[in-house]
Design a protein around this motif. Structure first.
Motif, mmCIF file in Angstrom:
data_model
loop_
_atom_site.group_PDB
_atom_site.id
_atom_site.type_symbol
_atom_site.label_atom_id
_atom_site.label_comp_id
_atom_site.label_asym_id
_atom_site.label_seq_id
_atom_site.Cartn_x
_atom_site.Cartn_y
_atom_site.Cartn_z
ATOM 1 N N LEU A 275 1.134 -0.932 -0.197
ATOM 2 C CA LEU A 275 0.076 0.576 0.403
ATOM 3 C C LEU A 275 1.177 1.582 -0.192
ATOM 4 O O LEU A 275 0.353 2.481 -0.365
ATOM 5 N N PRO A 276 2.116 1.142 0.477
ATOM 6 C CA PRO A 276 2.910 2.554 1.304
ATOM 7 C C PRO A 276 3.492 2.637 -0.627
ATOM 8 O O PRO A 276 3.848 4.340 -0.888
ATOM 9 N N ARG A 277 3.445 1.696 -1.340
ATOM 10 C CA ARG A 277 4.212 2.062 -2.402
ATOM 11 C C ARG A 277 3.449 2.221 -4.329
ATOM 12 O O ARG A 277 3.937 2.276 -4.762
ATOM 13 N N ILE A 278 2.117 2.276 -3.978
ATOM 14 C CA ILE A 278 1.111 1.362 -5.484
ATOM 15 C C ILE A 278 1.569 2.644 -5.990
ATOM 16 O O ILE A 278 1.027 2.792 -6.892
ATOM 17 N N PHE A 279 1.761 4.076 -5.272
ATOM 18 C CA PHE A 279 2.330 5.533 -6.070
ATOM 19 C C PHE A 279 2.929 5.413 -7.489
ATOM 20 O O PHE A 279 3.938 6.547 -8.250
ATOM 21 N N ASP A 280 4.266 4.371 -6.941
ATOM 22 C CA ASP A 280 5.751 4.890 -6.960
ATOM 23 C C ASP A 280 5.657 4.451 -8.462
ATOM 24 O O ASP A 280 4.875 3.157 -9.707
ATOM 25 N N LYS A 281 5.996 5.014 -9.048
ATOM 26 C CA LYS A 281 6.441 4.553 -11.055
ATOM 27 C C LYS A 281 7.124 3.671 -10.642
ATOM 28 O O LYS A 281 8.492 3.413 -10.622
ATOM 29 N N GLY A 282 6.573 2.970 -11.868
ATOM 30 C CA GLY A 282 7.224 0.996 -12.085
ATOM 31 C C GLY A 282 6.302 0.221 -11.409
ATOM 32 O O GLY A 282 6.588 -0.962 -11.492
ATOM 33 N N PHE A 283 6.258 0.630 -10.125
ATOM 34 C CA PHE A 283 5.608 -0.458 -8.814
ATOM 35 C C PHE A 283 4.245 -1.029 -9.223
ATOM 36 O O PHE A 283 3.373 -0.813 -9.521
ATOM 37 N N THR A 284 4.287 -2.334 -9.414
ATOM 38 C CA THR A 284 3.212 -3.803 -9.313
ATOM 39 C C THR A 284 2.487 -4.382 -8.700
ATOM 40 O O THR A 284 1.355 -4.553 -8.495
ATOM 41 N N GLY A 285 3.494 -4.572 -7.361
ATOM 42 C CA GLY A 285 3.527 -5.331 -5.814
ATOM 43 C C GLY A 285 2.172 -6.840 -6.560
ATOM 44 O O GLY A 285 3.116 -7.008 -7.621
#
Length: 341
Positions: A275-285
């Motif tokens: 959840l803390p990284r969902i707005f990072d460029k290229g992050f798909t999770g």
């Protein structure tokens, strides 16, 4: 400046001074001068040499610290050679000219890269505009000639239109202020427009929509806002739960100094660690790697980037029962800032 390292560099000079002092003392003693006079001469020599070395250290330290401070104030460090004062020492002048040559070479390289980047961005925008014409024509043909095949093709045409729009908005997102029109608009007008733009995707996956419409108005750009909502709708469909029908719920709430627009789904949710990284460029999770093999990690990144430019808050809350994306609009504030720019 590193003091011990400086004095280590001065060690040959200090040793040379000591050797010269010893040689002078021997010469004077052999010439018949008494020891007290020789000691006085050596003491004066040592004092003058020490003062000279300390003075050199202090001046050098001030000069280098001023250069470091100047470099910290520059937006680009490679511009240092263009703004630093010309030195007076001969050896420093050599390094000064080398630094200026390196800075100018870097400026030429940066200018060349900027030109190539601008040309490439222009090409992408032109390419997207050229692609949109056959895509629109293909959609129109399928709509005018309904058949089982055309019904299967319509979601594909819509997806192609979505990805070309994403490419176009990505190219423009760096300077959206050149392509936006801030005006007062009904909060749910862009919601209905975004739903219409994704209607075949929603029909294909039998998505049920619940729109809890209100009479609230906000100040924003409708085109950019439709793009953001379209990305959120696409994500909701992409990460739907395989064992229950997807429901997308739009709702609004008015709080102190703000209006919020929420899009809630009952999909698979977002893992807490992602959840803390969902707005990072290229992050798909985890979900992007498992449930959506075509995930690029650009959708929410673009949404966050555009929201910052438009002064819209964007937040996410998630659980295994679904995800809620919330847009927060300031009331009677942002429009005054834009008009004052």
């Amino acid at each position: 400046m590193n003091g011990p390292l400086y004095w280590k560099g001065q060690l040959p000079v200090i040793l040379l001074q000591l050797a010269a002092m010893v040689g002078l003392a021997l010469l004077l003693l052999l010439g018949g001068m008494n020891g007290d006079s020789v000691a006085l001469i050596l003491l004066l020599w040592a004092l003058i040499a020490a003062l000279w070395l300390v003075r050199g250290y202090v001046l050098r330290k001030r000069q280098l610290e001023a250069l470091l401070e100047l470099a910290r104030q520059l937006p680009e460090a490679y511009l240092l050679g263009e703004v630093m004062p010309a030195p007076t020492r001969a050896d420093d002048q050599v390094f000064y000219h080398l630094l200026r040559q390196a800075g100018r070479s870097m400026l030429e390289q940066v200018s060349a890269v900027e030109r190539e980047r601008k040309e490439y961005k222009t090409y992408i925008q032109q390419w997207v505009h050229e692609c949109k014409t056959p895509i629109a024509a293909g959609k129109l043909l399928c709509e005018n000639h309904p058949s089982p095949l055309s019904q299967d093709l319509l979601p594909l045409w819509e997806a192609m239109d979505h990805y070309t729009e994403q490419a176009l908005f990505y190219a423009r997102s760096e300077h959206p202020e050149k392509d936006y029109l801030i005006r007062e608009l009904p909060l749910f007008a862009p919601v209905h427009r975004a739903i219409a733009q994704n209607k075949y995707l929603l029909l294909q996956h039998q998505v049920r929509l619940e729109v809890e419409e209100t009479e609230d108005t906000v100040f924003s750009d409708e085109k950019w806002l439709c793009f953001i909502l379209g990305q959120l709708i696409t994500n909701g469909v992409k990460y739907r739960h395989p064992q229950r029908p997807l429901v997308l719920t739009f709702s609004a709430a008015r709080g102190p100094g703000a209006v919020t627009l929420s899009l809630r789904d009952n999909g698979i949710g977002i893992p807490p660690e992602d959840l803390p990284r969902i707005f990072d460029k290229g992050f798909t999770g985890q979900n992007g790697r498992q449930s959506a093999q075509n995930a690029t990690g650009l959708g929410l990144y673009l949404c966050q980037r555009l929201c910052r430019r438009l002064d819209i808050g964007l937040a996410a809350q998630s659980s295994p029962e679904g995800t809620t994306m919330t847009l927060t609009f300031r009331v009677n504030d942002f429009i005054h800032q834009v008009q004052g720019d």
